[in-house]
Design an enzyme around this catalytic site. Structure first.
Site, PDB file in Angstrom:
ATOM      1  N   ASP A   1      10.685   9.156  -6.850  1.00 39.75           N
ATOM      2  CA  ASP A   1      11.662   8.157  -6.389  1.00 39.75           C
ATOM      3  C   ASP A   1      11.080   7.222  -5.334  1.00 39.75           C
ATOM      4  OD1 ASP A   1      11.776  10.191  -4.406  1.00 39.75           O
ATOM      5  OD2 ASP A   1      13.779   9.531  -3.811  1.00 39.75           O
TER       6      ASP A   1
ATOM      7  N   SER B   1      13.923  13.490  -6.366  1.00 42.97           N
ATOM      8  CA  SER B   1      12.760  13.211  -5.524  1.00 42.97           C
ATOM      9  C   SER B   1      11.470  13.810  -6.099  1.00 42.97           C
ATOM     10  CB  SER B   1      13.046  13.723  -4.110  1.00 42.97           C
ATOM     11  OG  SER B   1      12.071  13.280  -3.225  1.00 42.97           O
TER      12      SER B   1
END
Ligand code: MG
Length: 461
Positions: A252, A106
């Site tokens: 992401d 992330s």
């Protein structure tokens, strides 16, 4: 052999995270993926597991390890390649797959990677499912397949295209109106997975844009978290290309952050507020967000005859509550927007479309759209604090700060609606620290609330 998790591996509800090499190795990742495949089979989840990744340099290595682990327990793998995390979740749900795995850390720096575990519903595992999986991981050695029963691997390069079409088909997105508004976008994808899909989406919407960091090579040129403090480069880019709005996503592409046409980052909390406006204007209803998100979401909901329900922090907590409340929109103050009409996960490409729709609805640039709502100053701080002293600290805070409404579903949240201020104190799940978040209309009040809280906590520790 059951999987031994290293002590320095960060284990959370959504999966495991660590630095590449130590503790995150292909051996460990392959073993966890094999266990996940065995876990799904043990729960009678037939079908393939969909695997996608962000652009990190360690991504191909870990994706191969994940694939090998799944094949070894007889699970077929569908390889989605480099895609936004929400694209993986949508692909799982649409296919009725057994589950999914996203190889992504992330917003973390490039030396990190992680596995995020996805259920057949196309949602991250919730606390109960995650606990069941951890028990499975600690107690069972999943049976390996024989040579003639190994899982097969198939590539699917159309997952993003399907995701794009689902966004364009939403009743909340009017591509003609967005194109007619004619706003130019400056985009910063920080060399994450978001570059190619977002460029594709903006083209499909007929929006003129200029991108930076569009190559998905994982060489993040700055801290990739799209917080206001990290978006100075995008601010300059907005001015240089004469854009009406700047947009930044994390590697992401599940979080979106905005910069106005003068180059000022408006803060991630505004993403959910403005995206919600585009939805509530068309369909008033319940908005769900977590306890750490700005009050401006309540202001927007009220303006459209809607109300806000708050949940503990954590994407899946918000998503599950959205299902229970039949919410029309929701998300997190970190730039994560969830739209049940699409799916129950944070989705930055969706958020891009909703923000452009809102700006088209209002016929303005970003700064004007933001100026319509009350301004708040939100302050965040992390301090070291022993977990065992927490309840004493919460008692001291409640005693000191009378007149507030208290919510104890996730740490302690004190709210003063009349003063348009609130405070949220919660322990970190992974470190001996507490996070303090304070919001008020003026910086002086927000600072004072934060200071007072930190002082009280220090007195208790
Ligand atoms: Mg993310």
């Amino acid at each position: 052999m059951v999987v031994q998790l290293p002590d320095n591996l960060m284990v959370s509800v959504s999966g495991v995270r660590g630095r590449v090499g130590d503790p995150l190795t292909p051996e460990l990742v392959g073993a966890i993926a094999a266990a996940f495949g065995g876990f799904l089979r043990a729960r009678e989840r037939r079908g393939s597991v969909y695997v996608g990744r962000d652009s990190r340099t360690s991504g191909p290595m870990f994706q191969r390890a994940v694939t090998a682990g799944l094949q070894s327990v007889g699970v077929d793998v569908v390889d989605l390649g480099v895609v936004p995390t929400p694209t993986v979740l949508l692909a799982v749900e649409e296919a009725g797959a057994a589950g999914g795995l996203a190889v992504t850390a992330s917003h973390n720096p490039p030396e990190w990677n992680a596995l995020k575990l996805i259920s057949g519903e196309g949602m991250f595992l919730d606390a109960e499912e995650a606990a069941t999986f951890r028990d499975f991981l600690a107690g069972e050695d999943p049976p390996r397949a024989s040579w003639d029963e190994l899982g097969a691997v198939r590539e699917d390069s159309e997952a993003w295209a399907r995701h794009r079409e689902r966004i364009l088909a939403l009743d909340y997105v009017d591509a003609e109106a967005i194109a007619a508004h004619g706003l130019r976008v400056a985009l910063d994808c920080v060399h994450g997975a978001g570059g190619p899909p977002l460029a594709d989406l903006l083209r499909a919407l007929g929006v003129s844009f200029r991108g930076m960091g569009m190559e998905p090579d994982g060489l993040f040129p700055r801290d990739p978290e799209p917080t206001a403090a990290n978006l100075a480069g995008l601010g300059e880019w907005v001015r240089e290309v004469g854009a009406g709005v700047g947009m930044a996503v994390d590697p992401d592409a599940d979080r979106l952050s905005l910069v106005d046409e003068t180059g000022v980052a408006v803060g991630e909390d505004l993403t959910l507020a403005l995206a919600a406006a585009a939805v509530l204007r068309r369909t008033p209803g319940v908005v769900v967000t977590n306890l750490s998100t700005s009050r401006v979401v309540e202001d927007v909901a009220e303006a459209f005859g809607s109300r806000v329900v708050r949940t503990p922090v954590g994407e899946v907590n918000v998503a599950r509550r959205m299902q229970a409340e039949a919410a029309v929109v929701g998300g997190e103050g970190n730039g994560g927007v969830i739209l049940p009409a699409l799916h129950y996960t944070r989705d930055a490409p969706l958020a891009v479309a909703l923000i452009l729709q809102h700006l088209a609805d209002e016929g303005t640039f970003l700064s004007e759209a933001v100026a319509r709502w009350p301004r708040y100053v939100i302050r965040k701080e992390k301090i070291r604090f022993p977990r065992e002293a927490l309840s004493e600290a919460f008692d001291a805070l409640r005693e000191d700060m009378r007149g507030a409404t208290a919510d104890e579903t996730d740490g302690l949240r004190l709210d003063w609606p009349g003063r348009r201020s609130w405070l949220h104190v919660r322990a970190s799940g992974t470190e001996p620290v507490v996070r303090i978040i304070a919001e008020a209309p003026e910086s002086k009040a927000a600072d004072a609330l934060l200071r007072r809280t930190a002082d009280l906590l220090e007195g208790v520790a």
